[in-house]
Design a protein around this motif. Structure first.
Motif, PDB file in Angstrom:
ATOM      1  N   GLN A 476       0.837  -1.198   0.000  1.00 42.98           N
ATOM      2  CA  GLN A 476       0.000   0.000   0.000  1.00 42.98           C
ATOM      3  C   GLN A 476       0.873   1.250   0.000  1.00 42.98           C
ATOM      4  OE1 GLN A 476      -2.472   1.253   3.544  1.00 42.98           O
ATOM      5  NE2 GLN A 476      -4.138   0.747   2.117  1.00 42.98           N
ATOM      6  N   PHE A 477       0.544   2.185  -0.889  1.00 45.95           N
ATOM      7  CA  PHE A 477       1.345   3.400  -1.037  1.00 45.95           C
ATOM      8  C   PHE A 477       0.765   4.590  -0.270  1.00 45.95           C
ATOM      9  CE2 PHE A 477       2.045   1.358  -5.393  1.00 45.95           C
ATOM     10  CZ  PHE A 477       3.123   0.621  -4.948  1.00 45.95           C
ATOM     11  N   THR A 478      -0.548   4.604  -0.048  1.00 49.21           N
ATOM     12  CA  THR A 478      -1.169   5.676   0.730  1.00 49.21           C
ATOM     13  C   THR A 478      -2.063   5.035   1.776  1.00 49.21           C
ATOM     14  OG1 THR A 478      -1.209   7.077  -1.242  1.00 49.21           O
ATOM     15  CG2 THR A 478      -2.483   7.824   0.652  1.00 49.21           C
ATOM     16  N   HIS A 479      -1.752   5.269   3.026  1.00 52.20           N
ATOM     17  CA  HIS A 479      -2.512   4.684   4.120  1.00 52.20           C
ATOM     18  C   HIS A 479      -3.714   5.572   4.452  1.00 52.20           C
ATOM     19  CE1 HIS A 479       1.211   2.554   4.265  1.00 52.20           C
ATOM     20  NE2 HIS A 479       1.876   3.512   4.900  1.00 52.20           N
ATOM     21  N   HIS A 480      -4.861   4.935   4.663  1.00 45.86           N
ATOM     22  CA  HIS A 480      -6.090   5.670   4.983  1.00 45.86           C
ATOM     23  C   HIS A 480      -6.178   6.915   4.095  1.00 45.86           C
ATOM     24  CE1 HIS A 480      -9.581   6.231   7.530  1.00 45.86           C
ATOM     25  NE2 HIS A 480      -9.259   7.504   7.695  1.00 45.86           N
ATOM     26  N   ASP A 481      -6.248   6.659   2.810  1.00 42.36           N
ATOM     27  CA  ASP A 481      -6.171   7.725   1.805  1.00 42.36           C
ATOM     28  C   ASP A 481      -7.358   8.675   1.909  1.00 42.36           C
ATOM     29  OD1 ASP A 481      -5.768   9.275  -0.402  1.00 42.36           O
ATOM     30  OD2 ASP A 481      -6.061   7.676  -1.862  1.00 42.36           O
ATOM     31  N   LEU A 482      -7.070   9.958   2.105  1.00 41.99           N
ATOM     32  CA  LEU A 482      -8.092  11.005   2.169  1.00 41.99           C
ATOM     33  C   LEU A 482      -7.901  12.039   1.065  1.00 41.99           C
ATOM     34  CD1 LEU A 482      -8.083  11.631   6.045  1.00 41.99           C
ATOM     35  CD2 LEU A 482      -9.647  10.174   4.738  1.00 41.99           C
ATOM     36  N   TRP A 483      -7.109  11.689   0.035  1.00 44.26           N
ATOM     37  CA  TRP A 483      -6.733  12.682  -0.986  1.00 44.26           C
ATOM     38  C   TRP A 483      -6.965  12.182  -2.411  1.00 44.26           C
ATOM     39  CZ3 TRP A 483      -3.943  10.842   3.088  1.00 44.26           C
ATOM     40  CH2 TRP A 483      -3.785  11.720   4.185  1.00 44.26           C
ATOM     41  N   ASP A 484      -7.641  11.059  -2.580  1.00 42.33           N
ATOM     42  CA  ASP A 484      -7.864  10.466  -3.907  1.00 42.33           C
ATOM     43  C   ASP A 484      -6.540  10.096  -4.563  1.00 42.33           C
ATOM     44  OD1 ASP A 484      -9.182   9.531  -6.140  1.00 42.33           O
ATOM     45  OD2 ASP A 484      -9.463  11.504  -7.037  1.00 42.33           O
ATOM     46  N   MET A 485      -5.651   9.496  -3.791  1.00 44.17           N
ATOM     47  CA  MET A 485      -4.356   9.080  -4.323  1.00 44.17           C
ATOM     48  C   MET A 485      -4.393   7.624  -4.789  1.00 44.17           C
ATOM     49  SD  MET A 485      -2.279  11.593  -4.404  1.00 44.17           S
ATOM     50  CE  MET A 485      -2.985  13.222  -4.240  1.00 44.17           C
ATOM     51  N   ASP A 486      -5.487   7.252  -5.467  1.00 41.34           N
ATOM     52  CA  ASP A 486      -5.548   5.904  -6.024  1.00 41.34           C
ATOM     53  C   ASP A 486      -4.443   5.725  -7.064  1.00 41.34           C
ATOM     54  OD1 ASP A 486      -6.645   7.636  -7.875  1.00 41.34           O
ATOM     55  OD2 ASP A 486      -8.580   6.661  -7.963  1.00 41.34           O
ATOM     56  N   VAL A 487      -4.087   4.483  -7.322  1.00 48.07           N
ATOM     57  CA  VAL A 487      -3.012   4.210  -8.278  1.00 48.07           C
ATOM     58  C   VAL A 487      -3.640   4.170  -9.675  1.00 48.07           C
ATOM     59  CG1 VAL A 487      -1.109   2.695  -8.906  1.00 48.07           C
ATOM     60  CG2 VAL A 487      -1.798   2.904  -6.504  1.00 48.07           C
ATOM     61  N   GLY A 488      -3.471   5.250 -10.411  1.00 46.79           N
ATOM     62  CA  GLY A 488      -4.085   5.361 -11.726  1.00 46.79           C
ATOM     63  C   GLY A 488      -3.233   4.841 -12.860  1.00 46.79           C
ATOM     64  N   SER A 489      -1.960   4.611 -12.611  1.00 40.58           N
ATOM     65  CA  SER A 489      -1.039   4.194 -13.669  1.00 40.58           C
ATOM     66  C   SER A 489      -0.947   2.685 -13.758  1.00 40.58           C
ATOM     67  CB  SER A 489       0.370   4.745 -13.399  1.00 40.58           C
ATOM     68  OG  SER A 489       0.382   6.153 -13.438  1.00 40.58           O
ATOM     69  N   GLN A 490      -0.883   2.178 -14.977  1.00 38.98           N
ATOM     70  CA  GLN A 490      -0.581   0.769 -15.170  1.00 38.98           C
ATOM     71  C   GLN A 490       0.831   0.494 -14.667  1.00 38.98           C
ATOM     72  OE1 GLN A 490      -0.195  -0.529 -19.254  1.00 38.98           O
ATOM     73  NE2 GLN A 490      -0.578  -2.674 -18.738  1.00 38.98           N
ATOM     74  N   PRO A 491       1.031  -0.535 -13.826  1.00 41.47           N
ATOM     75  CA  PRO A 491       2.399  -0.869 -13.409  1.00 41.47           C
ATOM     76  C   PRO A 491       3.236  -1.277 -14.622  1.00 41.47           C
ATOM     77  CG  PRO A 491       0.759  -2.012 -12.071  1.00 41.47           C
ATOM     78  CD  PRO A 491       0.028  -1.431 -13.232  1.00 41.47           C
ATOM     79  N   THR A 492       4.501  -0.916 -14.599  1.00 46.82           N
ATOM     80  CA  THR A 492       5.425  -1.272 -15.670  1.00 46.82           C
ATOM     81  C   THR A 492       6.377  -2.356 -15.180  1.00 46.82           C
ATOM     82  OG1 THR A 492       5.308   0.909 -16.712  1.00 46.82           O
ATOM     83  CG2 THR A 492       7.272  -0.397 -17.144  1.00 46.82           C
ATOM     84  N   LEU A 493       6.499  -3.420 -15.954  1.00 49.77           N
ATOM     85  CA  LEU A 493       7.350  -4.549 -15.583  1.00 49.77           C
ATOM     86  C   LEU A 493       8.590  -4.575 -16.460  1.00 49.77           C
ATOM     87  CD1 LEU A 493       4.602  -7.352 -15.365  1.00 49.77           C
ATOM     88  CD2 LEU A 493       5.139  -5.555 -13.701  1.00 49.77           C
ATOM     89  N   LEU A 494       9.726  -4.859 -15.872  1.00 47.31           N
ATOM     90  CA  LEU A 494      10.973  -5.032 -16.609  1.00 47.31           C
ATOM     91  C   LEU A 494      11.966  -5.744 -15.723  1.00 47.31           C
ATOM     92  CD1 LEU A 494      13.218  -1.858 -16.772  1.00 47.31           C
ATOM     93  CD2 LEU A 494      11.334  -2.077 -15.150  1.00 47.31           C
ATOM     94  N   ILE A 507       7.472  -1.231 -11.573  1.00 47.39           N
ATOM     95  CA  ILE A 507       7.527   0.198 -11.272  1.00 47.39           C
ATOM     96  C   ILE A 507       6.099   0.727 -11.262  1.00 47.39           C
ATOM     97  CG2 ILE A 507       8.370   2.459 -11.990  1.00 47.39           C
ATOM     98  CD1 ILE A 507      10.682   1.069 -13.383  1.00 47.39           C
ATOM     99  N   ALA A 508       5.713   1.324 -10.143  1.00 54.27           N
ATOM    100  CA  ALA A 508       4.364   1.871  -9.989  1.00 54.27           C
ATOM    101  C   ALA A 508       4.446   3.386  -9.841  1.00 54.27           C
ATOM    102  CB  ALA A 508       3.670   1.256  -8.779  1.00 54.27           C
ATOM    103  N   PRO A 509       4.165   4.144 -10.913  1.00 53.68           N
ATOM    104  CA  PRO A 509       4.090   5.602 -10.789  1.00 53.68           C
ATOM    105  C   PRO A 509       2.793   5.977 -10.069  1.00 53.68           C
ATOM    106  CG  PRO A 509       4.358   4.873 -13.088  1.00 53.68           C
ATOM    107  CD  PRO A 509       3.922   3.696 -12.286  1.00 53.68           C
ATOM    108  N   THR A 510       2.820   7.015  -9.263  1.00 55.22           N
ATOM    109  CA  THR A 510       1.653   7.354  -8.456  1.00 55.22           C
ATOM    110  C   THR A 510       1.354   8.844  -8.505  1.00 55.22           C
ATOM    111  OG1 THR A 510       3.041   7.570  -6.480  1.00 55.22           O
ATOM    112  CG2 THR A 510       1.977   5.432  -6.855  1.00 55.22           C
ATOM    113  N   LYS A 511       0.115   9.164  -8.140  1.00 54.71           N
ATOM    114  CA  LYS A 511      -0.308  10.558  -8.130  1.00 54.71           C
ATOM    115  C   LYS A 511       0.542  11.394  -7.175  1.00 54.71           C
ATOM    116  CE  LYS A 511      -5.220   9.809  -9.215  1.00 54.71           C
ATOM    117  NZ  LYS A 511      -6.603  10.021  -8.699  1.00 54.71           N
ATOM    118  N   GLN A 512       0.980  10.805  -6.077  1.00 51.55           N
ATOM    119  CA  GLN A 512       1.726  11.591  -5.084  1.00 51.55           C
ATOM    120  C   GLN A 512       3.166  11.859  -5.483  1.00 51.55           C
ATOM    121  OE1 GLN A 512       0.350   8.547  -4.613  1.00 51.55           O
ATOM    122  NE2 GLN A 512       1.261   7.453  -2.912  1.00 51.55           N
ATOM    123  N   GLY A 513       3.601  11.376  -6.655  1.00 51.71           N
ATOM    124  CA  GLY A 513       4.923  11.721  -7.164  1.00 51.71           C
ATOM    125  C   GLY A 513       5.981  10.673  -6.970  1.00 51.71           C
TER     126      GLY A 513
END
Length: 802
Positions: A476-494, A507-513
């Motif tokens: 989990q990248f955002t605990h008890h998310d209150l900011w709409d920081m869902d993971v919108g990016s497709q994970p990239t595998l390599l 690699i999981a790019p995220t809204k929070q940077g």
């Protein structure tokens, strides 16, 4: 004609400037008093007094008005340099207007009518101030704040792509392969010849917005190249098969989407893509076991050996014969799976799949969009895996009931309001896992009633076993998310080259940077992830997590400050500073509040559904970070105004029915409609994945299509859409708010070529080889309703000039 008569006729100019200065000074004074009361800068109060007095003196035609104005301009210049240094775009609202008025006051027609001591002191002081202000503007042209100039400096990192094999000239999945790397091995187009790229063909799909559509009608489609054809889908879920060399239409399928109340009430409508399956890709030449196929599935394999899977805006999954466009009748129920089965009731448009399904040898795996912030009783976010041949449900995974993955019994309903996956999954069939980028349990800003499953799995990556849908690991990248920081990016595998050897990475790019880099075998971090303390103090009845995860590899900007506020003029900049001081903001993860909180990065994110692209040979990550702040204000239920309504999922009053608070959300903008935070708002960046260092970062995009005057100022604008990279050393991107497809040198990030698009290009481009043996670059240009880019219905292909 007497000299006095001539002077009297020219006195209107200094008096006109005097009136303007008096009014502007009073406006600055009023705002400056307010800002100072909030603990902000005293500049506007002091400058307001100085400019107002200068105006009064000019109305009286006193020569010492020049000296006083020069003194205020000089002070303004020194103050601006102290606040922001030689940053051109930050200096514009602080100095441009005052410099221009100072230059006008130096004109003979403004100076000569003035009365008083003819001493050169006043004129000299004003001249000095104008020269210093102008010199500051000139010097700032040679600085590039926020940018990084560098080079990757290698053609190879002695690595190769381990993504699923396909012909070099194909693009058979949304991210080219189920690894989601958006990397093409084509190298016909290079940095040396990309300037010869020209339009080869364009078509119009005929699918344009109607009066019955939602505001957020979007064209985010990335077409596929397979089976000797291009396959594109439109916002209204229509599918077109096109000739890759000419764009000529081969066949078209219209699913005749329907809604019981029309589409106007939908949050949005889009089709990011279709999925492709070819029986010939699994003929066991490698000695692997044959897929398990039922008798019904065998009939589908024979009748439709090459298939497309189309998710529709009315929540269906349709299997099409990729050769003919006809429905594959043996799949599901007459070729169709009803994705509303087991979902329970929902508002029309509140559930459907905006993104294409993931495809494996035996499964088609799909999630769904669930409308944000509608209520606490929304459809399940269940992820379902269907047999790729006959369409029977093989397993289902619901974050509220994660251990029970057996197919839901007829007549039963999945748990309500569980975390969903609206973006795209990635698959590693050798490891036997599918990787899910999960969203949140709605509503986004109220979490007191969230289930244990949501608290554990939302806003992170969940890896499921392909065979049975059981959880293999999650992070989990955002605990008890209150900011709409869902993971919108497709994970990239390599496969990633590290100091500890080559590792299978995700690699999981995220809204929070943050870019979270995990070992995809077990979810352990490859790049360190630290739990950092964050601001506390949620609204009454809720709580906040004490820490949040931050990757050492991130493209976070610095926290916002009052000095970072911007505007088109000194006046809306001052109002932005007042807004900033009135909002709650203590850095990233400032909790939502009744006062109103500043959310930065905003819920559109640093990275969104466009994800990133990766060159696995060079070990280079190419990305397009955005930097836009949002405001969220919690409104107690009793205070929600009658008739309040949402405009989209990111603006207006979000009802949150069933929660004690509604929420008002909107971008952080000035009264003139420009961002309150200073540019740049959009970049392109290159990261060396062997060192995790940003090797280059440049402002990207212009103001041409975002300002009243269509001038392409290189300000750096946000993008909504993904990038691709090629073995030829190029990156392509079309998602910027200005209407261009651009090509970049992936070694340096330098923009090498661009082509004007007839509509917004908020999609991820792709590249392929035509029947003529030429490499093409293709993009959908159809616009994005809520972003305000120009709508259209274009698919355009480019190739090198002969």
């Amino acid at each position: 004609m007497s000299t006095d008569g001539a002077l009297s006729r020219t006195r209107w100019l200094p008096r006109l400037i005097g009136v303007l200065l008096l009014l502007m000074g009073l406006a600055l004074l009023a705002g400056g008093i307010k800002l100072s009361q909030l603990g902000g800068s005293l500049y506007y109060l002091i400058a307001g007094i100085g400019f107002a007095l200068s105006g009064i003196l000019l109305l009286a035609l006193r020569r010492n008005a020049l000296g006083l104005y020069g003194l205020v301009l000089l002070g303004s210049t020194l103050w601006a340099l102290w606040e922001v240094g030689l940053d051109w775009w930050q200096l514009v609202p602080r100095l441009a207007l005052w410099f221009a008025l100072g230059a006008v006051l130096l004109l003979p027609w403004a100076r000569r009518p003035l009365l008083g001591n003819p001493s050169k002191v006043n004129t000299g002081l004003l001249s000095l101030a104008v020269v210093l202000s102008g010199a500051t503007a000139v010097a700032s042209q040679f600085t590039h704040p926020g940018e990084i100039k560098g080079e990757l400096g290698r053609e190879s990192a002695e690595m190769s792509s381990t993504a699923p094999q396909m012909p070099d000239g194909e693009w058979q999945a949304y991210g080219r392969t189920e690894f989601g790397d958006r990397y093409s091995p084509l190298r016909q187009i290079t940095p040396q010849n990309v300037h010869k790229l020209q339009e080869a063909w364009r078509i119009r799909t005929g699918d344009l917005p109607t009066d019955n559509d939602p505001v957020e009608l979007t064209n985010q489609n990335t077409p596929l190249k397979a089976n000797g054809k291009l396959y594109a889908c439109t916002a209204h879920s229509k599918v077109l098969a096109l000739d890759p060399d000419t764009g000529a239409e081969i066949w078209r399928f219209d699913p005749q989407i329907k809604s019981p109340v029309g589409f106007k009430g939908f949050a949005h409508m889009t089709c990011r893509g279709v999925s492709y399956y070819d029986e010939n890709n699994y003929v066991n030449a490698d000695g692997s076991p044959a897929p398990k196929i039922s008798d019904a599935g065998q009939a589908v394999a024979i009748a439709c050996p090459r298939r497309l899977y189309l998710p529709t805006a009315d929540a269906r999954l349709i299997a099409l014969n990729a050769d003919t466009g006809k429905v594959c009748e043996g799949f599901g129920n007459q070729g169709v799976i009803d994705l509303t089965t087991g979902i329970g009731p929902f508002t029309a448009g509140g559930y459907y799949s905006t993104s294409p399904a993931a495809i494996t040898r035996e499964l088609v795996i799909i999630g769904g969009h669930v409308t944000d912030n509608e209520s606490t009783n929304e459809p399940s976010g269940v992820i379902r895996a269907y047999d790729v041949h006959d369409g029977r449900l093989v397993w289902n995974w619901d974050s509220n009931n994660p251990d029970d993955t057996a197919p839901l019994a007829p007549g039963k309903t999945y748990s309500r309001n569980s975390a969903n996956m609206w973006s795209l999954a990635s698959v590693d069939e050798k490891l036997g896992m599918v990787f899910l980028p999960l969203g949140n349990q709605t509503p986004d800003q109220w979490g007191a009633d969230r289930t244990p499953g949501a608290e554990k799995y939302s806003a992170g990556i969940v890896a499921l076993d392909l065979a049975n849908g059981k959880v293999r690991w999650n992070y989990q990248f955002t605990h008890h998310d209150l900011w709409d920081m869902d993971v919108g990016s497709q994970p990239t595998l390599l496969d990633l080259k590290t100091a500890d050897g080559v590792k299978p990475a995700l690699i999981a790019p995220t809204k929070q940077g943050s870019l979270y880099v995990l070992d995809r075998r077990d979810g352990t971090p490859i790049v360190p992830i630290r739990e950092i303390p964050v601001p506390q103090g949620a609204v009454e009845g809720d709580r906040t997590a004490p820490t949040q995860a931050r990757s050492d590899l991130n493209l976070l900007g610095p926290d916002l400050t009052e000095q970072a506020m911007w505007g088109a003029s000194p006046f809306d900049q001052m109002l932005c500073r007042i807004q900033f001081r009135e909002l709650r903001y203590e850095g990233q993860y400032t909790p939502p509040s009744v006062q109103g909180s500043l959310v930065y990065p905003g819920n559109v994110g640093v990275f969104n559904w466009g994800s990133v692209s990766v060159d696995p040979v060079r070990q280079l990550l190419f990305t397009t970070p955005n930097y836009m702040a949002f405001v969220s204000k919690m409104v107690p239920r009793a205070e929600v105004a009658a008739g309040s309504k949402r405009e989209s999922e990111t603006s207006g009053v979000q009802p949150n029915t069933g929660a004690p608070y509604a929420v008002i959300m909107h971008p952080f903008m000035s009264p003139l409609g420009v961002p309150c935070q200073a540019p740049a708002w959009g970049y392109v960046a290159g990261i060396d994945l062997t060192t995790n260092q940003v090797v280059w970062k440049h402002k990207n995009g212009t103001s041409r299509d975002s300002s009243p005057i269509p001038i392409g100022l290189p300000i750096g604008v946000p993008s909504m859409g993904g990038s691709i990279v090629t073995a030829g050393g190029l990156g392509f991107l079309s998602g910027t708010l200005d209407q261009y497809l651009r090509a970049y040198d992936t070694n340096t990030g330098k923009e090498l070529w661009k082509s004007r698009l007839p509509a917004g290009g908020q999609a991820t481009p792709m590249t392929y080889t035509g029947k003529d043996g030429k490499q093409y670059v293709l993009v959908t240009a159809g616009g994005h309703g809520s972003l305000g880019t120009k709508m259209g219905d274009y698919v355009i292909a480019y190739k090198l000039a002969e």
